[in-house]
Scaffold this active site. Structure first.
Site, PDB file in Angstrom:
ATOM      1  N   ALA A  65       0.860  -1.185   0.000  1.00 53.12           N
ATOM      2  CA  ALA A  65       0.000   0.000   0.000  1.00 53.12           C
ATOM      3  C   ALA A  65       0.891   1.228   0.000  1.00 53.12           C
ATOM      4  O   ALA A  65       2.040   1.167   0.477  1.00 53.12           O
ATOM      5  CB  ALA A  65      -0.876  -0.012   1.238  1.00 53.12           C
ATOM      6  N   GLY A 109       0.648  -5.221   0.789  1.00 52.07           N
ATOM      7  CA  GLY A 109      -0.519  -5.286  -0.093  1.00 52.07           C
ATOM      8  C   GLY A 109      -0.189  -5.853  -1.464  1.00 52.07           C
ATOM      9  O   GLY A 109      -1.063  -6.419  -2.124  1.00 52.07           O
ATOM     10  N   GLU A 112      -0.297  -9.519  -1.012  1.00 52.43           N
ATOM     11  CA  GLU A 112      -1.707  -9.873  -0.816  1.00 52.43           C
ATOM     12  C   GLU A 112      -2.484  -9.818  -2.124  1.00 52.43           C
ATOM     13  O   GLU A 112      -3.335 -10.667  -2.389  1.00 52.43           O
ATOM     14  CB  GLU A 112      -2.329  -8.924   0.218  1.00 52.43           C
ATOM     15  CG  GLU A 112      -1.700  -9.089   1.587  1.00 52.43           C
ATOM     16  CD  GLU A 112      -2.193  -8.018   2.561  1.00 52.43           C
ATOM     17  OE1 GLU A 112      -1.701  -6.873   2.485  1.00 52.43           O
ATOM     18  OE2 GLU A 112      -3.074  -8.327   3.370  1.00 52.43           O
ATOM     19  N   GLU A 132       4.492  -5.467   7.148  1.00 52.03           N
ATOM     20  CA  GLU A 132       3.664  -4.431   7.786  1.00 52.03           C
ATOM     21  C   GLU A 132       4.045  -4.194   9.238  1.00 52.03           C
ATOM     22  O   GLU A 132       3.876  -3.093   9.762  1.00 52.03           O
ATOM     23  CB  GLU A 132       2.172  -4.812   7.707  1.00 52.03           C
ATOM     24  CG  GLU A 132       1.562  -4.699   6.330  1.00 52.03           C
ATOM     25  CD  GLU A 132       1.623  -5.995   5.525  1.00 52.03           C
ATOM     26  OE1 GLU A 132       2.468  -6.872   5.843  1.00 52.03           O
ATOM     27  OE2 GLU A 132       0.837  -6.119   4.566  1.00 52.03           O
TER      28      GLU A 132
HETATM   29  N1  CO8 Z   1       4.600   3.262  -0.477  1.00 49.22           N
HETATM   30  C1  CO8 Z   1       5.002   4.440  -1.007  1.00 49.22           C
HETATM   31  N2  CO8 Z   1       6.163   4.605  -1.650  1.00 49.22           N
HETATM   32  C2  CO8 Z   1       6.958   3.526  -1.771  1.00 49.22           C
HETATM   33  C3  CO8 Z   1       6.612   2.268  -1.267  1.00 49.22           C
HETATM   34  C4  CO8 Z   1       5.358   2.160  -0.598  1.00 49.22           C
HETATM   35  N3  CO8 Z   1       4.899   0.980  -0.109  1.00 49.22           N
HETATM   36  N4  CO8 Z   1       7.607   1.395  -1.520  1.00 49.22           N
HETATM   37  C5  CO8 Z   1       8.545   2.094  -2.198  1.00 49.22           C
HETATM   38  N5  CO8 Z   1       8.170   3.373  -2.346  1.00 49.22           N
HETATM   39  C6  CO8 Z   1       8.904   4.472  -2.993  1.00 49.22           C
HETATM   40  C7  CO8 Z   1      10.028   4.983  -2.104  1.00 49.22           C
HETATM   41  O1  CO8 Z   1       9.526   5.887  -1.142  1.00 49.22           O
HETATM   42  C8  CO8 Z   1      10.934   5.640  -3.130  1.00 49.22           C
HETATM   43  O2  CO8 Z   1      10.375   6.869  -3.488  1.00 49.22           O
HETATM   44  P1  CO8 Z   1      11.332   8.204  -3.513  1.00 49.22           P
HETATM   45  O3  CO8 Z   1      12.309   7.901  -4.602  1.00 49.22           O
HETATM   46  O4  CO8 Z   1      10.367   9.289  -3.860  1.00 49.22           O
HETATM   47  O5  CO8 Z   1      11.956   8.295  -2.177  1.00 49.22           O
HETATM   48  C9  CO8 Z   1      10.784   4.716  -4.361  1.00 49.22           C
HETATM   49  O6  CO8 Z   1       9.563   3.991  -4.165  1.00 49.22           O
HETATM   50  C10 CO8 Z   1      11.901   3.714  -4.491  1.00 49.22           C
HETATM   51  O7  CO8 Z   1      11.994   2.994  -3.268  1.00 49.22           O
HETATM   52  P2  CO8 Z   1      13.375   2.820  -2.460  1.00 49.22           P
HETATM   53  O8  CO8 Z   1      14.268   3.979  -2.692  1.00 49.22           O
HETATM   54  O9  CO8 Z   1      13.041   2.485  -1.038  1.00 49.22           O
HETATM   55  O10 CO8 Z   1      13.971   1.557  -3.233  1.00 49.22           O
HETATM   56  P3  CO8 Z   1      14.889   0.386  -2.634  1.00 49.22           P
HETATM   57  O11 CO8 Z   1      15.303  -0.406  -3.816  1.00 49.22           O
HETATM   58  O12 CO8 Z   1      15.937   0.939  -1.742  1.00 49.22           O
HETATM   59  O13 CO8 Z   1      13.901  -0.502  -1.706  1.00 49.22           O
HETATM   60  C11 CO8 Z   1      11.844  -1.645  -1.168  1.00 49.22           C
HETATM   61  C12 CO8 Z   1      12.789  -1.135  -2.275  1.00 49.22           C
HETATM   62  C13 CO8 Z   1      12.525  -2.783  -0.393  1.00 49.22           C
HETATM   63  C14 CO8 Z   1      10.602  -2.181  -1.860  1.00 49.22           C
HETATM   64  C15 CO8 Z   1      11.521  -0.488  -0.195  1.00 49.22           C
HETATM   65  O14 CO8 Z   1      11.059   0.613  -0.956  1.00 49.22           O
HETATM   66  C16 CO8 Z   1      10.468  -0.821   0.810  1.00 49.22           C
HETATM   67  O15 CO8 Z   1      10.751  -1.445   1.825  1.00 49.22           O
HETATM   68  N6  CO8 Z   1       9.200  -0.387   0.580  1.00 49.22           N
HETATM   69  C17 CO8 Z   1       8.131  -0.521   1.526  1.00 49.22           C
HETATM   70  C18 CO8 Z   1       7.649  -1.945   1.599  1.00 49.22           C
HETATM   71  C19 CO8 Z   1       6.538  -2.079   2.620  1.00 49.22           C
HETATM   72  O16 CO8 Z   1       6.714  -1.822   3.798  1.00 49.22           O
HETATM   73  N7  CO8 Z   1       5.355  -2.513   2.161  1.00 49.22           N
HETATM   74  C20 CO8 Z   1       4.200  -2.680   3.003  1.00 49.22           C
HETATM   75  C21 CO8 Z   1       3.355  -1.452   2.972  1.00 49.22           C
HETATM   76  S1  CO8 Z   1       2.012  -1.538   4.113  1.00 49.22           S
HETATM   77  C22 CO8 Z   1       0.867  -2.455   3.325  1.00 49.22           C
HETATM   78  O17 CO8 Z   1       1.024  -2.871   2.238  1.00 49.22           O
HETATM   79  C23 CO8 Z   1      -0.387  -2.669   4.119  1.00 49.22           C
HETATM   80  C24 CO8 Z   1      -1.300  -3.628   3.412  1.00 49.22           C
HETATM   81  C25 CO8 Z   1      -2.710  -3.313   3.730  1.00 49.22           C
HETATM   82  C26 CO8 Z   1      -3.640  -3.460   2.591  1.00 49.22           C
HETATM   83  C27 CO8 Z   1      -3.107  -3.016   1.263  1.00 49.22           C
HETATM   84  C28 CO8 Z   1      -4.152  -2.778   0.244  1.00 49.22           C
HETATM   85  C29 CO8 Z   1      -3.654  -2.305  -1.031  1.00 49.22           C
END
Ligand code: CO8
Length: 258
Positions: A65, A109, A112, A132
């Site tokens: 998400a 998400g 999921e 999460e």
């Molecule tokens: N939300 C918003 N932006 C994101 C997300 C995210 N989940 N993941 C990555 N991005 C963005 C980063 O902020 C970054 O943006 P910017 O360049 O503007 O700073 C860009 O994507 C590139 O990401 P990274 O620089 O972090 O890239 P890396 O290669 O270093 O890392 C990862 C990649 C490992 C994927 C890392 O970005 C990460 O850990 N992301 C978050 C993963 C996460 O925690 N996901 C769970 C989110 S909570 C959730 O999904 C709840 C589910 C509930 C229901 C969902 C219904 C849809």
């Protein structure tokens, strides 16, 4: 129909839906989820579509998400608007087969969403996770329930409690993924599987989907009865007559979805 966060192509009875927010690792924001609902609804009502393939980019199927969008939400807002509940119902409503073709990150998400598809074909670069807990929340669209059913309690607890990622190989071993292929071959494999499905009776494919999904929803006795009744009911179709006649006559079946 024009989408900003998706690329949708329909060819040879297959709808290919590509999640397309490259700057945010395909994070699932409201716009993307609403467009995905719309696209799936359009597939459902389009007689030309017999199978859907849902994919992302080489880097990310979807990284979960959109954290930026949801970080300031209050409980009242989330609860009152049924955050993510409403937007993700369309995936479950779709009666046509949906294959997830996953490369790169499928997190939160994103994992999921992939699990809501009918089966997952993964590139060897895929990484699955339910991180999460690192954000102070739990999965919200089925992660704790589906991963537990697909991969068992121990693996599911491990993934949800530690927030670690698993490789495509581990995901296949765990029963989350049906096939793993080299990244370069992912789309060929997924489109090939979809093409195979388009050759079948769409009616029978729908019945298969209903029956398999019952296995996750009802006790075994009820599921077995549901399957047997469906099996019986399909003898009322032309496609059953055609399928069996074609076998006996040693020719390809020509299904008409009737
Ligand atoms: N939300 C918003 N932006 C994101 C997300 C995210 N989940 N993941 C990555 N991005 C963005 C980063 O902020 C970054 O943006 P910017 O360049 O503007 O700073 C860009 O994507 C590139 O990401 P990274 O620089 O972090 O890239 P890396 O290669 O270093 O890392 C990862 C990649 C490992 C994927 C890392 O970005 C990460 O850990 N992301 C978050 C993963 C996460 O925690 N996901 C769970 C989110 S909570 C959730 O999904 C709840 C589910 C509930 C229901 C969902 C219904 C849809």
């Amino acid at each position: 129909m024009a989408y900003e966060t998706l690329i949708v192509e329909i060819e040879d009875h297959i709808a290919l839906i590509k999640l397309n927010r490259p700057d945010a690792m395909n994070a699932l924001n409201t716009q993307l989820l609403e467009e995905l609902s719309k696209a799936l609804r359009a597939c459902e009502s389009n007689d030309k579509v017999r199978c859907v393939v849902l994919t992302g980019s080489d880097k990310a199927f979807a990284a979960g998400a959109d954290i930026k969008e949801m970080s300031d939400k209050s409980f009242v807002e989330a609860f009152t608007n049924d955050l993510f509940g409403r937007e993700t119902q369309e995936m479950l409503r779709c009666r046509k087969p949906i294959i997830a073709a996953v490369a790169g990150y499928a997190l939160g998400g994103g994992c999921e969403l992939a699990m809501m598809c009918d089966f997952i074909i993964a590139a060897d670069t895929a990484k699955f996770g339910q991180p999460e807990i690192n954000l102070g929340v739990v999965a919200g669209i089925g992660g704790t329930q589906r991963l537990t059913r697909f991969a068992g309690k121990s693996k599911s607890m491990d993934m949800h409690l530690t927030g670690r990622f698993m490789t495509a190989e581990e995901a296949e071993r765990s029963g989350l993924v049906s096939r793993v292929v080299p990244a370069k071959k992912l789309m060929e494999e997924a489109m090939g599987a979809a093409a195979k499905i388009t050759e079948k009776s769409a009616l029978t494919a729908m019945a298969v989907k209903e029956a398999v999904n019952r296995a996750y929803e009802v006790p075994l006795n009820e599921g077995l009865l549901f399957e047997r009744r469906l099996f019986h009911a399909l003898f009322a179709t032309d496609d059953q007559k055609e399928g069996m006649a074609a076998f006996l006559e040693k020719r390809e079946a020509q299904f008409r979805d009737k």
